[in-house]
Design a protein around this motif. Structure first.
Motif, PDB file in Angstrom:
ATOM      1  N   VAL A 240      19.028  42.550  -1.385  1.00  0.00           N
ATOM      2  CA  VAL A 240      20.141  43.457  -1.925  1.00  0.00           C
ATOM      3  C   VAL A 240      20.989  43.920  -0.932  1.00  0.00           C
ATOM      4  CG1 VAL A 240      20.571  45.760  -2.947  1.00  0.00           C
ATOM      5  CG2 VAL A 240      18.564  44.143  -3.855  1.00  0.00           C
ATOM      6  N   ILE A 241      20.541  44.238   0.140  1.00  0.00           N
ATOM      7  CA  ILE A 241      21.429  44.723   1.301  1.00  0.00           C
ATOM      8  C   ILE A 241      22.289  43.565   1.763  1.00  0.00           C
ATOM      9  CG2 ILE A 241      21.470  45.186   3.801  1.00  0.00           C
ATOM     10  CD1 ILE A 241      18.942  46.824   3.180  1.00  0.00           C
ATOM     11  N   GLY A 242      21.649  42.234   1.888  1.00  0.00           N
ATOM     12  CA  GLY A 242      22.568  41.090   2.265  1.00  0.00           C
ATOM     13  C   GLY A 242      23.665  40.609   1.256  1.00  0.00           C
TER      14      GLY A 242
ATOM     15  N   TYR B 210      25.294  33.547   3.187  1.00  0.00           N
ATOM     16  CA  TYR B 210      24.353  33.839   4.340  1.00  0.00           C
ATOM     17  C   TYR B 210      23.713  35.167   4.475  1.00  0.00           C
ATOM     18  CZ  TYR B 210      29.133  34.175   5.849  1.00  0.00           C
ATOM     19  OH  TYR B 210      30.444  34.651   6.193  1.00  0.00           O
ATOM     20  N   GLY B 211      24.376  36.172   4.273  1.00  0.00           N
ATOM     21  CA  GLY B 211      23.920  37.633   4.219  1.00  0.00           C
ATOM     22  C   GLY B 211      22.770  37.651   3.484  1.00  0.00           C
ATOM     23  N   LYS B 212      22.895  37.125   2.264  1.00  0.00           N
ATOM     24  CA  LYS B 212      21.642  37.395   1.078  1.00  0.00           C
ATOM     25  C   LYS B 212      20.473  36.576   1.986  1.00  0.00           C
ATOM     26  CE  LYS B 212      24.285  36.855  -2.792  1.00  0.00           C
ATOM     27  NZ  LYS B 212      25.662  36.462  -2.008  1.00  0.00           N
ATOM     28  N   LEU B 213      20.596  35.291   2.585  1.00  0.00           N
ATOM     29  CA  LEU B 213      19.553  34.621   3.265  1.00  0.00           C
ATOM     30  C   LEU B 213      18.908  35.587   4.502  1.00  0.00           C
ATOM     31  CD1 LEU B 213      17.826  32.239   3.667  1.00  0.00           C
ATOM     32  CD2 LEU B 213      19.506  31.330   5.087  1.00  0.00           C
ATOM     33  N   LEU B 214      19.857  35.677   5.351  1.00  0.00           N
ATOM     34  CA  LEU B 214      19.439  36.603   6.378  1.00  0.00           C
ATOM     35  C   LEU B 214      18.744  37.989   6.281  1.00  0.00           C
ATOM     36  CD1 LEU B 214      22.240  35.888   8.752  1.00  0.00           C
ATOM     37  CD2 LEU B 214      20.141  34.802   8.816  1.00  0.00           C
ATOM     38  N   GLY B 215      19.308  38.717   5.087  1.00  0.00           N
ATOM     39  CA  GLY B 215      18.805  39.794   4.608  1.00  0.00           C
ATOM     40  C   GLY B 215      17.256  39.610   3.979  1.00  0.00           C
TER      41      GLY B 215
ATOM     42  N   ASP C 102      27.617  40.562   1.467  1.00  0.00           N
ATOM     43  CA  ASP C 102      28.612  39.385   1.093  1.00  0.00           C
ATOM     44  C   ASP C 102      29.522  39.743   0.269  1.00  0.00           C
ATOM     45  OD1 ASP C 102      26.948  37.469   2.536  1.00  0.00           O
ATOM     46  OD2 ASP C 102      25.809  36.843   1.023  1.00  0.00           O
ATOM     47  N   ALA C 103      29.266  40.791  -0.525  1.00  0.00           N
ATOM     48  CA  ALA C 103      30.316  41.425  -1.712  1.00  0.00           C
ATOM     49  C   ALA C 103      31.206  42.365  -1.256  1.00  0.00           C
ATOM     50  CB  ALA C 103      29.248  41.839  -2.875  1.00  0.00           C
ATOM     51  N   ASP C 104      31.304  42.808   0.378  1.00  0.00           N
ATOM     52  CA  ASP C 104      32.086  43.458   0.689  1.00  0.00           C
ATOM     53  C   ASP C 104      31.923  45.231   0.086  1.00  0.00           C
ATOM     54  OD1 ASP C 104      33.191  41.916   2.650  1.00  0.00           O
ATOM     55  OD2 ASP C 104      34.976  41.250   1.552  1.00  0.00           O
ATOM     56  N   TRP C 105      30.762  45.597  -0.327  1.00  0.00           N
ATOM     57  CA  TRP C 105      30.505  46.628  -0.875  1.00  0.00           C
ATOM     58  C   TRP C 105      30.664  47.736   0.055  1.00  0.00           C
ATOM     59  CZ3 TRP C 105      25.831  45.921  -4.323  1.00  0.00           C
ATOM     60  CH2 TRP C 105      26.238  45.022  -5.516  1.00  0.00           C
TER      61      TRP C 105
END
Length: 109
Positions: A29-31, A5-10, A35-38
């Motif tokens: 990329v930010i999403g 969902y972070g990718k979608l919302l981003g 999601d990957a906890d970077w």
């Protein structure tokens, strides 16, 4: 299953804010980074400390915790150099904190 969902919302936020497809790509990329906890520090990622995925079962978490504690317990290096004893104590404390955090989250479900 990994979070998506972070990718979608981003993607949506980037597209809407910049009003261009490149904005969607930047948001994607930010999403993905979220999601990957970077963007989280190492101490905030207890699964990473234990070397597990978020979807690991309770048995896997317990087994990995026992294995790591058997390896890094300060009593195992009682006769070693003081630097090694300190390093083992620090790593054991990190493992204990990560395990406690994971178990606390799972009990709160």
């Amino acid at each position: 299953m990994k979070p998506w969902y972070g990718k979608l919302l981003g993607f949506i936020a980037g597209w809407l804010l910049l009003r261009h497809p490149v904005g969607g790509l930047i948001g994607l990329v930010i999403g993905h980074a979220f999601d990957a906890d970077w963007l989280l520090p190492q101490r905030a990622a207890p699964y990473r400390v234990l070397g597990l995925e978020r979807g690991a079962s309770d048995e896997d978490i317990d087994r990995t915790y026992r294995k790591l504690m058997a390896q890094y317990h300060p009593d195992r290096v009682a006769n070693a150099a003081p630097e090694l004893q300190e390093q083992a104590a620090r790593r054991a404390a990190e493992i204990n904190a990560a395990y406690s955090k994971i178990r606390g989250k799972r009990r709160g479900r």
